[in-house]
Design a protein around this motif. Structure first.
Motif, PDB file in Angstrom:
ATOM      1  N   LYS A 172      38.174  56.468   9.037  1.00  0.00           N
ATOM      2  CA  LYS A 172      37.917  55.051   9.153  1.00  0.00           C
ATOM      3  C   LYS A 172      37.760  54.700  10.628  1.00  0.00           C
ATOM      4  N   ILE A 173      36.818  53.824  10.920  1.00  0.00           N
ATOM      5  CA  ILE A 173      36.535  53.433  12.302  1.00  0.00           C
ATOM      6  C   ILE A 173      37.176  52.088  12.602  1.00  0.00           C
ATOM      7  N   MET A 174      37.853  52.006  13.730  1.00  0.00           N
ATOM      8  CA  MET A 174      38.405  50.727  14.160  1.00  0.00           C
ATOM      9  C   MET A 174      37.281  49.910  14.806  1.00  0.00           C
ATOM     10  N   ARG A 175      37.067  48.738  14.346  1.00  0.00           N
ATOM     11  CA  ARG A 175      36.019  47.866  14.885  1.00  0.00           C
ATOM     12  C   ARG A 175      36.651  46.886  15.856  1.00  0.00           C
ATOM     13  N   VAL A 176      36.404  47.096  17.126  1.00  0.00           N
ATOM     14  CA  VAL A 176      36.942  46.207  18.153  1.00  0.00           C
ATOM     15  C   VAL A 176      36.050  44.975  18.262  1.00  0.00           C
ATOM     16  N   ASP A 177      36.604  43.891  18.777  1.00  0.00           N
ATOM     17  CA  ASP A 177      35.772  42.706  18.937  1.00  0.00           C
ATOM     18  C   ASP A 177      35.569  42.319  20.396  1.00  0.00           C
ATOM     19  N   LEU A 178      36.199  43.059  21.316  1.00  0.00           N
ATOM     20  CA  LEU A 178      36.017  42.804  22.739  1.00  0.00           C
ATOM     21  C   LEU A 178      36.038  44.131  23.487  1.00  0.00           C
ATOM     22  N   VAL A 179      35.006  44.375  24.287  1.00  0.00           N
ATOM     23  CA  VAL A 179      34.886  45.615  25.051  1.00  0.00           C
ATOM     24  C   VAL A 179      34.681  45.257  26.515  1.00  0.00           C
ATOM     25  N   ALA A 180      35.478  45.830  27.385  1.00  0.00           N
ATOM     26  CA  ALA A 180      35.294  45.666  28.826  1.00  0.00           C
ATOM     27  C   ALA A 180      34.491  46.855  29.322  1.00  0.00           C
ATOM     28  N   SER A 181      33.339  46.585  29.926  1.00  0.00           N
ATOM     29  CA  SER A 181      32.540  47.693  30.435  1.00  0.00           C
ATOM     30  C   SER A 181      33.319  48.400  31.542  1.00  0.00           C
ATOM     31  N   PRO A 182      33.143  49.708  31.654  1.00  0.00           N
ATOM     32  CA  PRO A 182      33.915  50.460  32.643  1.00  0.00           C
ATOM     33  C   PRO A 182      33.585  50.045  34.073  1.00  0.00           C
ATOM     34  N   GLY A 183      34.576  50.160  34.917  1.00  0.00           N
ATOM     35  CA  GLY A 183      34.386  49.867  36.333  1.00  0.00           C
ATOM     36  C   GLY A 183      35.166  50.838  37.183  1.00  0.00           C
ATOM     37  N   GLU A 184      34.561  51.271  38.257  1.00  0.00           N
ATOM     38  CA  GLU A 184      35.236  52.150  39.219  1.00  0.00           C
ATOM     39  C   GLU A 184      35.984  51.244  40.188  1.00  0.00           C
ATOM     40  N   GLU A 185      37.292  51.149  40.012  1.00  0.00           N
ATOM     41  CA  GLU A 185      38.096  50.256  40.837  1.00  0.00           C
ATOM     42  C   GLU A 185      38.012  50.633  42.310  1.00  0.00           C
ATOM     43  N   VAL A 186      37.579  49.689  43.129  1.00  0.00           N
ATOM     44  CA  VAL A 186      37.564  49.863  44.578  1.00  0.00           C
ATOM     45  C   VAL A 186      38.430  48.749  45.145  1.00  0.00           C
ATOM     46  N   THR A 187      39.617  49.121  45.606  1.00  0.00           N
ATOM     47  CA  THR A 187      40.547  48.122  46.124  1.00  0.00           C
ATOM     48  C   THR A 187      40.021  47.524  47.427  1.00  0.00           C
ATOM     49  N   LEU A 188      40.582  46.395  47.810  1.00  0.00           N
ATOM     50  CA  LEU A 188      40.072  45.686  48.984  1.00  0.00           C
ATOM     51  C   LEU A 188      40.353  46.396  50.303  1.00  0.00           C
ATOM     52  N   ASP A 189      41.239  47.371  50.304  1.00  0.00           N
ATOM     53  CA  ASP A 189      41.520  48.096  51.543  1.00  0.00           C
ATOM     54  C   ASP A 189      40.561  49.267  51.778  1.00  0.00           C
ATOM     55  N   VAL A 190      39.684  49.553  50.821  1.00  0.00           N
ATOM     56  CA  VAL A 190      38.693  50.630  50.979  1.00  0.00           C
ATOM     57  C   VAL A 190      37.524  50.077  51.781  1.00  0.00           C
ATOM     58  N   THR A 191      37.199  50.739  52.890  1.00  0.00           N
ATOM     59  CA  THR A 191      36.144  50.234  53.778  1.00  0.00           C
ATOM     60  C   THR A 191      34.852  51.035  53.709  1.00  0.00           C
ATOM     61  N   ALA A 192      34.823  52.100  52.950  1.00  0.00           N
ATOM     62  CA  ALA A 192      33.615  52.923  52.849  1.00  0.00           C
ATOM     63  C   ALA A 192      32.541  52.171  52.060  1.00  0.00           C
ATOM     64  N   ALA A 193      31.447  51.820  52.731  1.00  0.00           N
ATOM     65  CA  ALA A 193      30.381  51.030  52.107  1.00  0.00           C
ATOM     66  C   ALA A 193      29.766  51.753  50.912  1.00  0.00           C
ATOM     67  N   ARG A 194      29.566  53.055  51.039  1.00  0.00           N
ATOM     68  CA  ARG A 194      28.938  53.809  49.942  1.00  0.00           C
ATOM     69  C   ARG A 194      29.796  53.793  48.683  1.00  0.00           C
TER      70      ARG A 194
ATOM     71  N   TYR B 240      33.508  38.175  32.092  1.00  0.00           N
ATOM     72  CA  TYR B 240      33.545  39.087  33.239  1.00  0.00           C
ATOM     73  C   TYR B 240      34.982  39.485  33.537  1.00  0.00           C
ATOM     74  N   TRP B 241      35.146  40.692  34.063  1.00  0.00           N
ATOM     75  CA  TRP B 241      36.444  41.063  34.626  1.00  0.00           C
ATOM     76  C   TRP B 241      36.224  41.444  36.081  1.00  0.00           C
ATOM     77  N   ILE B 242      37.068  40.914  36.938  1.00  0.00           N
ATOM     78  CA  ILE B 242      36.941  41.076  38.388  1.00  0.00           C
ATOM     79  C   ILE B 242      37.832  42.237  38.802  1.00  0.00           C
ATOM     80  N   GLY B 243      37.223  43.350  39.207  1.00  0.00           N
ATOM     81  CA  GLY B 243      37.973  44.555  39.523  1.00  0.00           C
ATOM     82  C   GLY B 243      38.401  44.657  40.974  1.00  0.00           C
ATOM     83  N   GLY B 244      39.354  45.531  41.218  1.00  0.00           N
ATOM     84  CA  GLY B 244      39.815  45.835  42.568  1.00  0.00           C
ATOM     85  C   GLY B 244      40.879  44.901  43.103  1.00  0.00           C
TER      86      GLY B 244
END
Length: 131
Positions: free
Chosen positions: A1-23, A83-87
């Motif tokens: 049986k498949i669980m049917r979710v009703d809300l999905v957050a798209s994946p995000g690569e968390e980049v915290t505010l102290d990371v300064t590497a532009a790339r 929307y979800w605001i990451g980092g």
């Protein structure tokens, strides 16, 4: 049986505010946009996913306000539920967080915004609501 979710957050690569590497920030924004497009395409075309569910777009970009604005503009043009605001919620101060949150004002106010503040306190929540 498949669980049917009703809300999905798209994946995000968390980049915290102290990371300064532009790339790193650019990569996070690009990957978040790619993942969101894949999810939305699957939702629109896969018959097995033909039920009521909603997608939250990931907003990334570290402390780079212009990069955050770019992420907001791209996500705002997509058919998402919110929307979800990451980092955020790691070790940044309130002034630094305020700059990032101001960039999120480009997002449509008619859609919800989720702030995963890891150790949020009432002052931090009020700051986010006030912007």
């Amino acid at each position: 049986k498949i669980m049917r979710v009703d809300l999905v957050a798209s994946p995000g690569e968390e980049v915290t505010l102290d990371v300064t590497a532009a790339r790193r920030g650019q990569r996070a924004v690009a990957r978040a946009a790619e993942s969101l497009k894949e999810i939305l395409e699957a939702k629109a075309s896969d018959p097995e996913l033909d039920f009521e569910w909603h997608v939250l777009a990931s907003i990334q970009g570290g402390a780079d306000v212009k990069l955050r604005q770019k992420a907001c503009e791209g996500a705002a043009s997509m058919p998402v539920a919110g929307y979800w605001i990451g980092g955020l919620g790691y070790s940044e101060g309130l002034p630094q967080r305020a700059q990032v949150l101001k960039a999120s004002t480009l997002l449509p106010s008619s859609r919800p915004r989720f702030l995963p503040l890891n150790c949020g306190n009432p002052i931090e929540v009020l700051q986010a609501v006030m912007l």
